[in-house]
Design an enzyme around this catalytic site. Structure first.
Site, PDB file in Angstrom:
ATOM      1  N   HIS A 138      -4.873   8.230   5.021  1.00 38.26           N
ATOM      2  CA  HIS A 138      -4.815   7.509   3.741  1.00 38.26           C
ATOM      3  C   HIS A 138      -3.381   7.331   3.245  1.00 38.26           C
ATOM      4  O   HIS A 138      -3.083   6.384   2.510  1.00 38.26           O
ATOM      5  CB  HIS A 138      -5.641   8.273   2.691  1.00 38.26           C
ATOM      6  N   ASN A 178      -0.896  -7.212   1.607  1.00 35.63           N
ATOM      7  CA  ASN A 178      -0.395  -7.071   0.248  1.00 35.63           C
ATOM      8  C   ASN A 178      -0.092  -5.591   0.040  1.00 35.63           C
ATOM      9  O   ASN A 178      -1.003  -4.761   0.106  1.00 35.63           O
ATOM     10  CB  ASN A 178      -1.432  -7.533  -0.773  1.00 35.63           C
ATOM     11  N   HIS A 191      -3.738  -0.957   4.935  1.00 31.72           N
ATOM     12  CA  HIS A 191      -4.552  -1.996   5.541  1.00 31.72           C
ATOM     13  C   HIS A 191      -3.983  -3.367   5.233  1.00 31.72           C
ATOM     14  O   HIS A 191      -3.140  -3.535   4.366  1.00 31.72           O
ATOM     15  CB  HIS A 191      -5.993  -1.917   5.016  1.00 31.72           C
TER      16      HIS A 191
END
Length: 355
Positions: A138, A178, A191
């Site tokens: 993460h 983004n 991602h």
């Protein structure tokens, strides 16, 4: 026209999710996925396009996206291994690509009915939207991913572009990322997204026409005053016509229409420059820099002229100063830039980036 480099191919392990979406696992992964929370044969919502008569461009309407996942807490991230109701129920994985549950474009989008009371052209929003998750970690980012993972990422882009362009209706495929909430991120797990378009969007169409008319992008790699970092096969540079302060592009020195056409050495150089760009921004601004990263490759019919390259558009002009797209840019389409490209290149070239 460059041929696809067969040594650069990757083959995913493919799964079918209960609601009909596809999942492609690239590289290693552990665990057998199950999605007990997904309903089979879900009814799909479709988008449609309406013609903007003054701007002369299509606008896509996707009302179902209003209910998409929005800034969940880190312990409830749907991309993390073991997350309840997660999209990726694995113990660990390298790179995962799956159909976006809240897709703006659909391969089977139907022809819409006319808008009642309006003489307005409408059309199907044909295309495909995928999510590409770079890591099971993460806290990872483009700046921290190991080289071999970034190499795999470049190959995955090439494989998904190739695969989606095999769909007859698909015209062009654009991966992008983004980064940061200022860039619109609603999920902080590392991602990006991969959009396939059943039509040629205006910016890509204008670029394609420029390349068809003979513009040579690779000549920028020979302009030393704009090059920030150089490798044998690709350059990281500030284009002399930036629209964003401190814009950086990764430009291969040899013409390649897609990342799938890169040689092994070219893939490594592009992968190295991906981290160099992200780390340069973070070091220069002294903070995590929000940006939009755009991966451009040849649309159908332009494979002989449109070069693969990557554009980073940072949303900072100083550590605590955002570059806002405001009145002049939005209303007139005329960008105002506070930093000369020559100055930006010199400033970024002087950044000492940790390996």
């Amino acid at each position: 026209m460059a041929e696809e480099n067969k040594t650069n191919n990757v083959t995913p392990t493919t799964f079918r999710m209960p609601d009909g979406r596809s999942l492609y696992m690239y590289g290693g992964f552990t665990g057998e996925p199950a999605w007990p929370w997904l309903e089979p044969n879900q009814v799909h919502s479709y988008s449609h396009r309406r013609w903007h008569p003054m701007r002369r461009e299509w606008v896509v309407y996707s009302a179902h996206r209003q209910s998409r996942t929005y800034k969940p807490p880190a312990n409830d991230c749907p991309f993390c291994p073991g997350a309840e109701d997660g999209e990726l129920p694995f113990q660990d994985f390298s790179i995962a690509v799956f159909d976006n549950r809240f897709s703006s474009l659909q391969k089977d989008a139907p022809k819409p009915e006319p808008v009642p009371g309006l003489d307005l052209p409408v059309d199907a929003a044909t295309g495909n939207c995928e999510v590409i998750v770079y890591s099971s970690d993460h806290k990872a980012s483009m700046a921290s991913l190991p080289l071999e993972r970034r190499e795999l990422l470049v190959k995955v882009w090439g494989d998904r572009i190739r695969s989606l362009l095999e769909v007859p209706a698909m015209q062009v495929v654009m991966p992008f990322e983004n980064r940061g909430e200022e860039a619109g991120v609603t999920l902080h797990h590392p991602h990006g997204q991969i959009y396939g378009f059943g039509y040629l969007p205006p910016i890509i169409g204008a670029m394609a026409q420029s390349f068809r008319e003979g513009y040579d992008l690779s000549k920028l790699t020979k302009l030393e005053q704009y090059v920030v970092a150089d490798t044998p096969n690709a350059s990281l540079l500030v284009p002399p016509f930036t629209r964003f302060p401190y814009e950086l592009w990764i430009v291969p020195k040899q013409f390649r229409p897609s990342p799938a056409a890169l040689s092994t050495a070219e893939t490594t150089d592009v992968a190295n420059l991906l981290a160099r760009a992200a780390n340069t921004y973070d070091t220069f601004f002294g903070r995590v820099c929000p940006y939009v990263m755009l991966v451009y490759s040849a649309p159908k019919g332009f494979e002989d002229v449109f070069p693969f390259h990557i554009q980073f558009q940072p949303l900072l002009r100083a550590p605590n100063k955002m570059k806002f797209i405001a009145g002049c840019e939005l209303g007139a389409g005329s960008f105002l830039v506070d930093i000369l490209p020559e100055t930006a290149a010199q400033n970024l070239r002087n950044v000492e980036v940790r390996s």
